[in-house]
Design an enzyme around this catalytic site. Structure first.
Site, short mmCIF file in Angstrom:
data_model
loop_
_atom_site.label_atom_id
_atom_site.label_comp_id
_atom_site.label_asym_id
_atom_site.label_seq_id
_atom_site.Cartn_x
_atom_site.Cartn_y
_atom_site.Cartn_z
N SER A 34 0.82 -1.21 0.00
CA SER A 34 0.00 0.00 0.00
C SER A 34 0.86 1.26 0.00
CB SER A 34 -0.88 0.06 1.26
OG SER A 34 -1.69 -1.06 1.35
N HIS A 65 -4.25 0.47 -3.94
CA HIS A 65 -3.78 -0.71 -4.67
C HIS A 65 -4.30 -0.61 -6.10
CE1 HIS A 65 -2.11 -3.22 -1.41
NE2 HIS A 65 -2.89 -2.46 -0.67
N HIS A 87 -5.71 -9.54 -0.70
CA HIS A 87 -5.71 -9.72 0.76
C HIS A 87 -6.82 -10.68 1.17
CE1 HIS A 87 -4.02 -5.65 0.10
NE2 HIS A 87 -3.23 -5.96 1.11
N TYR A 89 -8.45 -10.28 3.83
CA TYR A 89 -9.54 -9.45 4.40
C TYR A 89 -10.55 -8.99 3.36
CZ TYR A 89 -6.91 -5.19 3.02
OH TYR A 89 -6.26 -4.22 2.32
N GLU A 90 -10.18 -9.07 2.08
CA GLU A 90 -11.15 -8.72 1.03
C GLU A 90 -12.18 -9.83 0.84
OE1 GLU A 90 -9.19 -6.58 -2.52
OE2 GLU A 90 -7.51 -7.48 -1.44
N ALA A 117 2.98 -2.05 3.83
CA ALA A 117 2.84 -0.99 4.83
C ALA A 117 2.59 -1.70 6.15
CB ALA A 117 1.67 -0.10 4.48
N MET A 214 -1.18 -6.86 7.27
CA MET A 214 -2.28 -7.75 6.88
C MET A 214 -1.99 -8.50 5.58
SD MET A 214 -5.30 -4.99 7.62
CE MET A 214 -5.25 -3.94 9.08
N SER A 215 -0.72 -8.68 5.27
CA SER A 215 -0.42 -9.28 3.96
C SER A 215 0.88 -10.07 4.01
CB SER A 215 -0.29 -8.16 2.91
OG SER A 215 0.85 -7.36 3.19
N ASN A 238 3.05 3.92 10.44
CA ASN A 238 2.42 4.48 11.65
C ASN A 238 2.92 3.71 12.86
OD1 ASN A 238 0.53 2.36 10.24
ND2 ASN A 238 0.08 2.22 12.42
N HIS A 250 -6.13 4.72 7.63
CA HIS A 250 -5.66 4.24 6.32
C HIS A 250 -5.10 5.41 5.51
CE1 HIS A 250 -5.19 1.48 3.05
NE2 HIS A 250 -6.05 2.10 2.28
N1 HPA Z 1 -1.69 -2.59 11.79
C1 HPA Z 1 -1.93 -3.49 10.84
N2 HPA Z 1 -1.68 -3.28 9.56
C2 HPA Z 1 -1.14 -2.10 9.20
C3 HPA Z 1 -0.86 -1.09 10.15
C4 HPA Z 1 -1.15 -1.35 11.52
O1 HPA Z 1 -0.93 -0.52 12.43
N3 HPA Z 1 -0.35 -0.04 9.47
C5 HPA Z 1 -0.30 -0.41 8.16
N4 HPA Z 1 -0.79 -1.65 7.99
#
Ligand code: HPA
Length: 276
Positions: A34, A65, A87, A89-90, A117, A214-215, A238, A250
């Site tokens: 991302s 994406h 992903h 999660y999709e 990310a 998440m990937s 972050n 996001h």
């Molecule tokens: N948690 C999970 N996935 C992420 C985060 C996070 O803080 N930042 C970017 N992808």
């Protein structure tokens, strides 16, 4: 979209891609996380194929994406890059998350660079930092390799050197050569799509995670089963929940991803150039 993520199906997808890229055979695969899709612009002589034109690929919906396959030259090597990944999660099955790596292997890829990310769990990490993935924790507790064993894939894959020692050294050198400070740490993969609670982040730190996302893990599992060597970088977009008081958003993830882009692109290009 088909629900056949077998190696035979990947070979059909690879044949469709090959018909669009002439005689060039990529040896290096790149998966862009991302906000990190800008590297695709650095690929020379690029043939861009939208996922809608790639048989077996769904069109991704996550913001940030793009959903494009880019074939061309980077650092003097033929590469195939994915801007946009699948992903879990999709709602995609785990096997689909790993399917593009089967396609890459069928195209000739023997080295895979993954990126994502991620939230910084390690309290010494800050938004905007980069981390070489030293190892991972599969907290998705699923595996794209579940199902019939595929030709060319190991049934019981050794994951002991999942993120290749030698390639991690190359990444360190590539970062040094560009004057970029880089961490090295453990990436933990969770399903998402919600970010974590503060308690979960404390738990993850106890478990040895330095960054969370998440990937990536499904793709790496398939790559290792096929004997593809792997290296990867997490862009710390972050501080994870509770590390600071700031909420995780996001928009921030994408924004910081873009700020990291120039350093990220320099390292990856240098890394690819240094591959043997
Ligand atoms: N948690 C999970 N996935 C992420 C985060 C996070 O803080 N930042 C970017 N992808």
């Amino acid at each position: 979209m088909s629900d056949d993520f077998s190696y035979a199906s990947a070979e059909k997808t690879a044949a469709a891609i090959r018909s669009k890229i002439d005689k060039r055979s990529p040896t290096v695969g790149i998966i862009l996380g991302s906000g990190l899709g800008g590297l695709a612009e650095k690929i020379e002589g690029a043939v861009r194929i939208p996922y809608a034109d790639v048989p077996g690929f769904p069109v991704p919906k996550a913001l940030g994406h793009a959903g494009t396959l880019i074939c061309g030259e980077l650092g003097g090597k033929q590469v195939v890059a994915m801007a946009g990944r699948f992903h879990i999660y999709e709602g995609h099955p785990p096997a689909l998350a790993g399917f593009p790596v089967r396609v890459m292997h069928a195209l000739g890829v023997r080295t895979l660079f993954v990126s994502n990310a991620a939230g910084g769990v390690n309290e010494r990490y800050h938004a905007g930092d980069l981390m070489i993935i030293e190892d991972h924790l599969n907290l998705m507790f699923t595996n794209p390799l579940i199902g019939p064993q595929q030709p060319g894939e190991e049934r019981f894959t050794d994951m002991g050197n999942a993120y290749d020692d030698k390639l991690r050294g190359l990444l360190r050198n590539a970062a040094n050569a560009n004057g970029v400070t880089i961490h090295e740490g453990v990436y933990a993969a969770l399903f998402g799509p919600s970010y974590e609670t503060r308690a979960e982040v404390r738990m993850l730190r106890t478990l040895g995670a330095d960054a969370i996302g998440m990937s990536t893990v499904p793709e790496v599992l398939v790559a290792r089963a096929l004997g593809i060597r792997v290296a990867g970088i997490s862009a710390i977009t972050n501080a994870a929940s509770g590390v600071t008081n700031a909420p995780v958003s996001h928009a921030e993830v994408l924004d910081v991803g873009r700020q990291i882009a120039a350093r990220f692109e320099a390292i990856v290009t240098e890394f690819v150039a240094r591959l043997d």
